[in-house]
Design an enzyme around this catalytic site. Structure first.
Site, PDB file in Angstrom:
ATOM      1  CD1 TRP A 102      -2.174  -2.274   1.504  1.00 17.27           C
ATOM      2  CD2 TRP A 102      -3.024  -1.077  -0.188  1.00 17.27           C
ATOM      3  NE1 TRP A 102      -3.188  -3.011   0.924  1.00 17.27           N
ATOM      4  CE2 TRP A 102      -3.723  -2.296  -0.110  1.00 17.27           C
ATOM      5  CE3 TRP A 102      -3.377  -0.163  -1.189  1.00 17.27           C
ATOM      6  CZ2 TRP A 102      -4.770  -2.629  -0.987  1.00 17.27           C
ATOM      7  CZ3 TRP A 102      -4.409  -0.492  -2.059  1.00 17.27           C
ATOM      8  CH2 TRP A 102      -5.081  -1.708  -1.954  1.00 17.27           C
ATOM      9  CG  ASP A 171      -3.340   4.057   3.584  1.00 17.70           C
ATOM     10  OD1 ASP A 171      -4.461   3.969   4.133  1.00 17.70           O
ATOM     11  OD2 ASP A 171      -2.996   3.349   2.610  1.00 17.70           O
ATOM     12  CE  LYS A 195      -8.904  -2.053   4.120  1.00 16.48           C
ATOM     13  NZ  LYS A 195      -9.117  -3.257   3.319  1.00 16.48           N
TER      14      LYS A 195
END
Ligand code: PMP
Length: 379
Positions: A102, A171, A195
């Site tokens: 990511w 992030d 999530k």
């Protein structure tokens, strides 16, 4: 309905009581004769819901007054490009810690708008260890340091965020509100909701005022952070600030987020979530450790994630085909016990249990018990 043990990486399990509340209130919201998702986002009912939700994020994360809470769309993926567009206009530099898949995606987008100066690259040890953030050599001209606080695929997580010379842009898609945070050390925190905070469709962005105000005027409306904070005249003629109401916000996701935040509050807030999450993760890491090498978590102990736990099966003397068969048997046995989502990410294989905020301790215990049993029968 017998509810599955849901270990999907996202979209992911939600608190059952939140799903039930959404079901019960879907058709009619607060006696209005219609659903909140059929209501104008300019209505007083939606306005109250929207502002209450912003207030809950602020309260739960103890967000200082000089930050705004935005409800964006486009996922965390839009933030990979939107942040450098806004913060690096004219080709400025961002430092970045490349800690896995990511962070790498973010790096690719930074390069399109400015310079990505790599201050850490975990490639040499296969992204299985993290640096100490305070030891990183930051460049003199960096606007910020990009980090991914929890690599969802790699199962690796930063534990502390000391104050650095530049703010973090983080992030936090896979660990937002799973623990308390020193928000004052961050310039921007962003996270897809799907999530830890509810259904997909909403990206939470927490941004410091002075950073937001620096957005260049050259950007298209939605792409500029400044657009999402607008001054308008209220019905009484007084000026007020509207947040994330420039265009239609993701109303269903805001509504669901509101309920998830109230659930987190009931669970003891960020501190309560941290205790809950650490206890859940311990059950599974203990099962890995107790298997004496049959299950193997490749991540360095100090950086093991409390959200995404990864492991492989290792049995001396087994060839690739036999190992693959054993992996399949593990997943099949899990599925028979109602456990879903345990296959590792398609790019790495092995296994992964995503145990976000709403994943229950009972589900983690069921998995730990199954792992112990499987190891006993197959090691
Ligand atoms: N960052 C991280 C850490 C993620 O786990 C994900 C999604 N799995 C993303 C970014 C991309 O998020 P989205 O799908 O919301 O764009």
């Amino acid at each position: 309905m017998s509810r599955k043990h849901n270990f999907y990486a996202g979209p992911a399990t939600m608190p059952l009581e939140v799903l039930e509340q959404l079901r019960d209130e879907l058709v009619e919201y607060q006696g209005m004769g219609l659903s909140i998702i059929e209501t104008s986002h300019r209505s007083k009912e939606y306005d109250a819901l929207h502002n209450e939700t912003i207030g809950l994020v602020k309260k739960l994360l103890k967000v200082p007054d000089n930050y705004k809470i935005l409800f964006m769309q486009g996922g965390a993926t839009l933030q990979f490009s939107m942040i450098p567009m806004n913060l690096l206009a004219g080709g400025k530099t961002a430092d970045i810690a490349v800690t896995g898949a990511w962070a790498k995606k973010a790096q690719e987008d930074i390069k399109k708008y400015g310079t990505a100066n790599v201050v850490f690259d975990g490639k040499a040890n296969n992204y299985m260890a993290l640096p100490k953030l305070k030891d990183l050599k930051l460049s003199a001209n960096a606007e910020y340091l990009h980090i991914c606080s929890n690599e969802t695929i790699g199962g690796i997580q930063f534990k502390d965020f000391p104050k650095l010379a530049v703010p973090y842009v983080a992030d936090m898609s896979s660990d937002i509100l799973s623990r308390p945070l020193p928000v004052e050390n961050f310039g921007i925190i962003f996270a897809g909701a799907q999530k830890n905070l509810g259904p997909a469709g909403l990206t939470l962005v927490i941004i410091r005022d002075d950073i937001l105000e620096k957005s260049p005027d050259s950007l298209g409306a939605y792409l500029s952070f400044k657009t999402h904070v607008t001054k308008v005249k209220g019905k009484d003629g007084a000026e007020k600030t509207e947040i994330s109401l420039y265009n239609t916000p993701p109303v269903f996701s805001v509504w669901a987020l509101n309920k998830c935040l109230k659930w987190i509050e009931k669970m003891g807030g960020a501190e309560g979530m941290q205790k809950h999450n650490e206890a859940k993760a311990k059950l599974i890491y203990d099962a890995i450790n107790a298997s004496k090498g049959f299950f193997n978590c490749p991540v360095e102990e100090a950086n093991r994630s409390t959200m995404n736990i990864v492991w492989t099966i290792k049995k001396p003397g087994l060839d690739e085909a036999a190992t693959e068969a054993l992996d399949k048997a593990f997943l099949k046995g899990a599925e028979a016990l109602g456990m879903l989502g345990l296959a590792g990410h398609r790019s790495v294989g092995g296994f992964r249990a995503s145990i976000y905020n709403a994943c229950t301790k009972e589900s983690c215990q069921a998995l730990a018990d199954y792992m112990a049993d499987f190891a006993k029968k197959n090691a």
